[in-house]
Design a protein around this motif. Structure first.
Motif, mmCIF file in Angstrom:
data_model
loop_
_atom_site.group_PDB
_atom_site.id
_atom_site.type_symbol
_atom_site.label_atom_id
_atom_site.label_comp_id
_atom_site.label_asym_id
_atom_site.label_seq_id
_atom_site.Cartn_x
_atom_site.Cartn_y
_atom_site.Cartn_z
ATOM 1 N N ARG A 57 0.595 -1.490 -0.295
ATOM 2 C CA ARG A 57 -0.574 0.311 0.011
ATOM 3 C C ARG A 57 1.272 1.343 0.247
ATOM 4 O O ARG A 57 -0.002 2.116 -0.520
ATOM 5 N N TRP A 58 2.056 1.279 0.633
ATOM 6 C CA TRP A 58 3.249 2.575 1.019
ATOM 7 C C TRP A 58 3.545 2.909 -0.464
ATOM 8 O O TRP A 58 3.542 3.637 -0.618
ATOM 9 N N LEU A 59 3.165 1.967 -1.695
ATOM 10 C CA LEU A 59 3.834 2.245 -2.937
ATOM 11 C C LEU A 59 3.133 3.288 -3.665
ATOM 12 O O LEU A 59 3.628 3.978 -4.788
ATOM 13 N N LEU A 60 1.752 3.685 -3.180
ATOM 14 C CA LEU A 60 0.614 4.472 -3.399
ATOM 15 C C LEU A 60 -0.005 5.932 -2.682
ATOM 16 O O LEU A 60 -0.490 5.269 -1.959
ATOM 17 N N PRO A 61 1.324 6.375 -2.195
ATOM 18 C CA PRO A 61 1.158 7.536 -1.052
ATOM 19 C C PRO A 61 -0.487 8.240 -1.307
ATOM 20 O O PRO A 61 -0.764 8.338 -2.533
ATOM 21 N N ARG A 62 -1.508 8.579 -0.151
ATOM 22 C CA ARG A 62 -2.679 9.460 0.288
ATOM 23 C C ARG A 62 -2.257 10.704 -0.489
ATOM 24 O O ARG A 62 -2.967 11.635 -1.448
ATOM 25 N N SER A 63 -0.770 10.720 -0.402
ATOM 26 C CA SER A 63 -0.235 12.556 -0.697
ATOM 27 C C SER A 63 -0.120 12.846 -2.143
ATOM 28 O O SER A 63 0.025 13.695 -3.168
ATOM 29 N N ASP A 64 -0.697 11.406 -2.750
ATOM 30 C CA ASP A 64 0.003 11.842 -4.249
ATOM 31 C C ASP A 64 -1.660 12.211 -5.280
ATOM 32 O O ASP A 64 -1.133 12.412 -6.331
ATOM 33 N N GLY A 71 -10.307 13.352 -3.721
ATOM 34 C CA GLY A 71 -9.151 12.674 -3.936
ATOM 35 C C GLY A 71 -8.583 11.309 -3.283
ATOM 36 O O GLY A 71 -8.264 10.530 -3.721
ATOM 37 N N TYR A 72 -9.835 11.558 -2.192
ATOM 38 C CA TYR A 72 -9.495 10.087 -0.945
ATOM 39 C C TYR A 72 -10.175 9.118 -1.752
ATOM 40 O O TYR A 72 -9.873 7.869 -1.599
ATOM 41 N N LEU A 73 -10.906 9.408 -2.323
ATOM 42 C CA LEU A 73 -11.959 8.135 -3.249
ATOM 43 C C LEU A 73 -10.938 7.457 -4.526
ATOM 44 O O LEU A 73 -11.153 6.597 -4.649
ATOM 45 N N ARG A 77 -10.117 4.010 -4.785
ATOM 46 C CA ARG A 77 -10.695 3.285 -6.423
ATOM 47 C C ARG A 77 -8.772 2.534 -6.886
ATOM 48 O O ARG A 77 -8.761 1.131 -7.209
ATOM 49 N N GLU A 78 -7.527 3.062 -6.557
ATOM 50 C CA GLU A 78 -6.452 3.216 -7.452
ATOM 51 C C GLU A 78 -5.710 2.204 -6.780
ATOM 52 O O GLU A 78 -5.318 0.979 -7.477
#
Length: 183
Positions: A57-64, A71-73, A77-78
Protein backbone atom coordinates in the motif's frame (compact mmCIF):
# COMPACT_ATOMS: atom_id res chain seq x y z
CA UNK A 1 -4.17 -27.17 -2.24
CA UNK A 2 -2.83 -25.97 1.11
CA UNK A 3 0.63 -25.61 -0.43
CA UNK A 4 -0.54 -22.96 -2.89
CA UNK A 5 -2.37 -21.10 -0.11
CA UNK A 6 0.69 -21.18 2.15
CA UNK A 7 2.87 -20.05 -0.74
CA UNK A 8 0.55 -17.15 -1.64
CA UNK A 9 0.39 -15.96 1.97
CA UNK A 10 4.18 -16.19 2.28
CA UNK A 11 4.64 -14.19 -0.93
CA UNK A 12 2.28 -11.48 0.34
CA UNK A 13 4.18 -11.37 3.62
CA UNK A 14 7.49 -11.15 1.75
CA UNK A 15 6.18 -8.20 -0.27
CA UNK A 16 4.89 -6.48 2.87
CA UNK A 17 8.18 -6.84 4.75
CA UNK A 18 9.48 -4.02 2.54
CA UNK A 19 7.04 -1.51 4.10
CA UNK A 20 9.23 1.35 5.35
CA UNK A 21 6.91 1.89 8.33
CA UNK A 22 6.71 -1.82 9.15
CA UNK A 23 2.91 -1.76 9.30
CA UNK A 24 1.82 -3.81 6.27
CA UNK A 25 3.00 -7.20 7.48
CA UNK A 26 1.26 -6.81 10.85
CA UNK A 27 -1.90 -5.52 9.18
CA UNK A 28 -2.04 -8.54 6.84
CA UNK A 29 -1.53 -10.94 9.71
CA UNK A 30 -4.26 -9.23 11.71
CA UNK A 31 -6.60 -9.53 8.73
CA UNK A 32 -5.89 -13.26 8.51
CA UNK A 33 -6.44 -13.74 12.24
CA UNK A 34 -9.77 -11.90 12.22
CA UNK A 35 -10.92 -13.75 9.09
CA UNK A 36 -10.14 -17.10 10.73
CA UNK A 37 -12.10 -16.02 13.80
CA UNK A 38 -15.07 -14.45 12.02
CA UNK A 39 -15.30 -16.71 8.94
CA UNK A 40 -13.68 -20.03 9.86
CA UNK A 41 -14.81 -21.71 6.61
CA UNK A 42 -13.42 -18.95 4.35
CA UNK A 43 -12.40 -20.02 0.86
CA UNK A 44 -8.73 -19.93 -0.12
CA UNK A 45 -9.42 -16.91 -2.33
CA UNK A 46 -10.98 -15.02 0.56
CA UNK A 47 -8.04 -15.98 2.80
CA UNK A 48 -5.58 -14.61 0.24
CA UNK A 49 -7.68 -11.46 -0.30
CA UNK A 50 -7.74 -10.76 3.43
CA UNK A 51 -3.98 -11.16 3.78
CA UNK A 52 -3.30 -9.08 0.66
CA UNK A 53 -5.88 -6.37 1.28
CA UNK A 54 -3.15 -3.72 1.75
CA UNK A 55 -0.26 -5.39 -0.07
CA UNK A 56 2.41 -2.80 -0.85
CA UNK A 57 0.00 0.00 0.00
CA UNK A 58 2.87 2.39 0.74
CA UNK A 59 3.86 2.38 -2.95
CA UNK A 60 0.93 4.70 -3.71
CA UNK A 61 0.89 7.37 -0.99
CA UNK A 62 -2.31 9.19 -0.17
CA UNK A 63 -0.35 12.42 -0.64
CA UNK A 64 -0.16 11.67 -4.39
CA UNK A 65 -3.86 12.56 -4.60
CA UNK A 66 -5.69 15.83 -3.91
CA UNK A 67 -7.06 16.57 -0.46
CA UNK A 68 -10.75 16.03 0.15
CA UNK A 69 -13.32 13.35 -0.44
CA UNK A 70 -12.90 13.06 -4.23
CA UNK A 71 -9.12 12.68 -3.95
CA UNK A 72 -9.50 10.15 -1.16
CA UNK A 73 -12.03 8.06 -3.10
CA UNK A 74 -9.84 8.14 -6.23
CA UNK A 75 -6.86 6.99 -4.16
CA UNK A 76 -8.87 4.16 -2.56
CA UNK A 77 -10.18 2.98 -5.94
CA UNK A 78 -6.68 2.94 -7.38
CA UNK A 79 -5.38 1.09 -4.33
CA UNK A 80 -8.09 -1.56 -4.78
CA UNK A 81 -7.21 -1.94 -8.46
CA UNK A 82 -3.49 -2.20 -7.73
CA UNK A 83 -3.99 -4.63 -4.85
CA UNK A 84 -6.20 -6.79 -7.05
CA UNK A 85 -3.56 -6.97 -9.79
CA UNK A 86 -0.67 -7.58 -7.39
CA UNK A 87 -2.44 -10.28 -5.39
CA UNK A 88 -3.66 -11.97 -8.60
CA UNK A 89 -0.05 -12.11 -9.83
CA UNK A 90 1.04 -13.60 -6.49
CA UNK A 91 -1.73 -16.18 -6.70
CA UNK A 92 -0.74 -17.13 -10.24
CA UNK A 93 2.86 -17.57 -9.08
CA UNK A 94 1.62 -19.77 -6.22
CA UNK A 95 -0.30 -22.02 -8.63
CA UNK A 96 -3.89 -20.77 -8.39
CA UNK A 97 -6.05 -21.06 -11.51
CA UNK A 98 -6.91 -17.96 -13.56
CA UNK A 99 -10.50 -17.98 -12.28
CA UNK A 100 -9.27 -17.60 -8.67
CA UNK A 101 -6.87 -14.84 -9.72
CA UNK A 102 -9.76 -12.97 -11.35
CA UNK A 103 -11.98 -13.54 -8.33
CA UNK A 104 -9.48 -12.06 -5.86
CA UNK A 105 -9.55 -8.82 -7.86
CA UNK A 106 -13.31 -8.64 -7.46
CA UNK A 107 -12.94 -9.07 -3.71
CA UNK A 108 -10.18 -6.50 -3.35
CA UNK A 109 -11.98 -3.93 -5.50
CA UNK A 110 -15.03 -4.62 -3.31
CA UNK A 111 -17.27 -5.17 -6.31
CA UNK A 112 -20.64 -6.40 -5.13
CA UNK A 113 -20.47 -5.25 -1.54
CA UNK A 114 -23.85 -5.97 0.10
CA UNK A 115 -24.60 -8.48 -2.71
CA UNK A 116 -21.62 -10.84 -2.82
CA UNK A 117 -21.19 -12.78 0.46
CA UNK A 118 -17.40 -13.01 0.15
CA UNK A 119 -16.96 -9.33 -0.67
CA UNK A 120 -19.16 -8.54 2.32
CA UNK A 121 -17.24 -10.93 4.57
CA UNK A 122 -13.99 -9.22 3.57
CA UNK A 123 -15.49 -5.80 4.34
CA UNK A 124 -16.72 -6.99 7.74
CA UNK A 125 -13.24 -8.29 8.57
CA UNK A 126 -11.69 -4.99 7.46
CA UNK A 127 -14.07 -3.13 9.78
CA UNK A 128 -13.31 -5.45 12.71
CA UNK A 129 -9.57 -4.98 12.23
CA UNK A 130 -10.05 -1.22 12.13
CA UNK A 131 -12.18 -1.21 15.28
CA UNK A 132 -9.95 -3.62 17.19
CA UNK A 133 -6.51 -2.20 16.44
CA UNK A 134 -6.76 1.19 14.75
CA UNK A 135 -9.88 2.95 15.97
CA UNK A 136 -8.58 4.31 19.29
CA UNK A 137 -5.55 6.13 17.87
CA UNK A 138 -7.65 7.27 14.91
CA UNK A 139 -10.37 8.69 17.18
CA UNK A 140 -7.81 10.37 19.43
CA UNK A 141 -6.85 12.62 16.51
CA UNK A 142 -10.43 13.70 15.76
CA UNK A 143 -13.24 15.50 17.49
CA UNK A 144 -16.40 13.69 18.62
CA UNK A 145 -18.42 14.62 15.51
CA UNK A 146 -15.71 13.45 13.08
CA UNK A 147 -15.35 10.22 15.05
CA UNK A 148 -19.08 9.58 15.00
CA UNK A 149 -19.17 10.25 11.24
CA UNK A 150 -16.44 7.65 10.62
CA UNK A 151 -18.17 5.12 12.87
CA UNK A 152 -21.44 5.63 10.97
CA UNK A 153 -19.65 5.11 7.65
CA UNK A 154 -17.98 1.99 9.00
CA UNK A 155 -21.29 0.58 10.27
CA UNK A 156 -23.02 1.24 6.93
CA UNK A 157 -20.43 -0.85 5.10
CA UNK A 158 -20.96 -3.84 7.37
CA UNK A 159 -23.50 -6.63 7.18
CA UNK A 160 -26.30 -6.79 9.74
CA UNK A 161 -24.57 -9.81 11.27
CA UNK A 162 -21.27 -7.93 11.45
CA UNK A 163 -22.88 -4.93 13.13
CA UNK A 164 -24.60 -7.19 15.67
CA UNK A 165 -21.31 -8.88 16.42
CA UNK A 166 -19.59 -5.51 16.93
CA UNK A 167 -22.21 -4.68 19.57
CA UNK A 168 -21.48 -7.97 21.35
CA UNK A 169 -17.69 -7.77 21.17
CA UNK A 170 -16.97 -4.07 21.71
CA UNK A 171 -17.98 -1.89 24.62
CA UNK A 172 -18.78 1.22 22.60
CA UNK A 173 -20.10 4.37 24.24
CA UNK A 174 -23.26 6.01 22.99
CA UNK A 175 -23.78 7.35 20.35
CA UNK A 176 -21.10 5.17 18.70
CA UNK A 177 -22.97 1.99 19.63
CA UNK A 178 -26.12 3.56 18.18
CA UNK A 179 -24.43 3.76 14.79
CA UNK A 180 -24.16 -0.05 14.78
CA UNK A 181 -27.80 -0.33 15.75
CA UNK A 182 -28.74 1.90 12.81
CA UNK A 183 -29.68 4.92 14.91
Amino acid sequence: MADRLSRALALIDAANVADPKGEALVYGQRMSEELARLVPAASEVLQVAARGQHVERWLLPRSDYPEGKVGYLDWRREQGRRHGLRVAAIMAEAGFPDSDCERVGILLRKEGIKRDPEVQALEDVICFVFLKWYFSPFAAERDAEQTLDIVRKTARKMSAEGRARVLKEFDLPEPLAGAFRGE
